[in-house]
Enzyme design. Structure first.
Site, PDB file in Angstrom:
ATOM      1  N   LEU A  45       0.814  -1.214   0.000  1.00 30.99           N
ATOM      2  CA  LEU A  45       0.000   0.000   0.000  1.00 30.99           C
ATOM      3  C   LEU A  45       0.848   1.265   0.000  1.00 30.99           C
ATOM      4  CD1 LEU A  45      -2.850   1.234   0.177  1.00 30.99           C
ATOM      5  CD2 LEU A  45      -2.609   1.160   2.684  1.00 30.99           C
ATOM      6  N   ASP A  46       0.649   2.084  -1.033  1.00 30.69           N
ATOM      7  CA  ASP A  46       1.305   3.396  -1.165  1.00 30.69           C
ATOM      8  C   ASP A  46       2.830   3.303  -1.175  1.00 30.69           C
ATOM      9  OD1 ASP A  46      -1.160   4.705  -1.249  1.00 30.69           O
ATOM     10  OD2 ASP A  46      -1.243   4.944   0.927  1.00 30.69           O
ATOM     11  N   GLU A  47       3.376   2.162  -1.609  1.00 24.95           N
ATOM     12  CA  GLU A  47       4.826   1.998  -1.618  1.00 24.95           C
ATOM     13  C   GLU A  47       5.366   1.651  -3.001  1.00 24.95           C
ATOM     14  OE1 GLU A  47       6.390  -0.465   1.437  1.00 24.95           O
ATOM     15  OE2 GLU A  47       5.360   0.593   3.052  1.00 24.95           O
TER      16      GLU A  47
END
Length: 299
Positions: free
Chosen positions: A243-245
């Protein structure tokens, strides 16, 4: 409106019907640029733009983007690809040869906040976002009117944790039906499953309303306010199962101060979000982004 946009697209494609782009990623070694240049020269191609980068002159990785004009390129597609494969094998290249005339088809996913969607549609109407927006998918009805006013197909598919598998099955069917090359998450507030992401590797671009890696996940402006930050930002990145990486394409920031409340942060942040997302999408459409490990090289 549709005819104006279609005329812009037609004019762009005609003016670049002999334009190609070559993206290269391989171990660095002597002779790469000379060999690529000779390949283009032997095929009567004229280099319009060339960029290159080496992570380390001694044992690093080499990255290159070349844009070129080649007479009757569309009739030479298979020949050029076959010829270059021999070069790629010699230098152990990951490579991609694209043809500008074959305009990328995009799908935009959006929820209730419409500022990023509006920005993309404005850029598209102005002829500054050169893509074929094939459809818009949303888990809310809020954007239907502005999308359908531009004669873009709109699909309302309510989504939640409970029906995620069925929703994504329908979405994947639409993406296949419309032959989509790029998925843009313009503040689409749903987490995609691993199977959805794996079906479109580095073909999903998200906008996160924070300067990553700060404030990953939900409600970043609220957490930024509680932390008393002096800068807020936005990040556009490729979606991965972390997530969001995913690999970051573009970021920007704006200064705030102690007087800024949560709503002030959100209002200012929307300006950053829409411009950051638009730039990232443009660079992807122009084949300017090469993903390497969990980073990007943007030419």
């Amino acid at each position: 409106m549709e005819s104006v946009i279609q005329n812009q697209i037609h004019s762009f494609r005609e003016s670049r019907k002999n334009r190609g782009r070559l993206l290269i990623n391989c171990p660095d070694q002597p002779g790469i640029v000379a060999t690529v240049s000779k390949f283009l020269y032997d095929n009567d191609a004229n280099i319009i733009e060339s960029n290159q980068y080496t992570t380390n002159p001694e044992g690093g990785n080499f990255f290159m983007r070349v844009e070129f004009e080649c007479p009757d390129i569309l009739s030479k597609k298979e020949m050029l690809q076959n010829q270059f494969q021999a070069i790629a094998d010699t230098f152990s290249m990951d490579w991609k040869l694209t043809f500008v005339y074959d305009m990328k088809r995009t799908a935009i996913f959006v929820s209730k906040e419409l500022h990023c969607l509006r920005e993309l549609l404005w850029e598209w109407q102005n002829g500054d976002l050169l893509t074929d927006i094939a459809l818009v998918v949303s888990n809310h009805e809020d954007s239907r009117a502005i999308v359908e006013a531009l004669d873009i197909p709109f699909y309302y598919i309510p989504a939640s944790k409970e029906n995620r598998a069925q929703v994504e099955e329908k979405q994947l069917e639409l993406l296949k039906e419309y032959n989509i090359d790029l998925i843009i998450l313009a503040r689409y507030m749903q987490i995609l499953t691993p199977s959805f992401v794996e079906a479109h590797p580095f073909q999903i671009i998200n906008i996160h309303h924070s300067f990553l890696p700060a404030f990953i996940g939900a409600r970043p402006y609220d957490r930024a306010y509680q932390r008393g930050v002096k800068l807020i930002g936005a990040t556009s990145h490729y979606v991965t199962n972390d997530l969001d990486e995913g690999p970051i394409i573009e970021q920007d920031v704006l200064r705030v101060d102690h007087r800024s409340q949560i709503e002030d942060l959100k209002k200012s942040g929307r300006t950053i979000e829409r411009s950051v997302l638009a730039r990232a999408v443009k660079w992807h459409l122009e084949d300017r982004v090469i993903v390497h490990e969990n980073k990007t090289i943007v030419f």
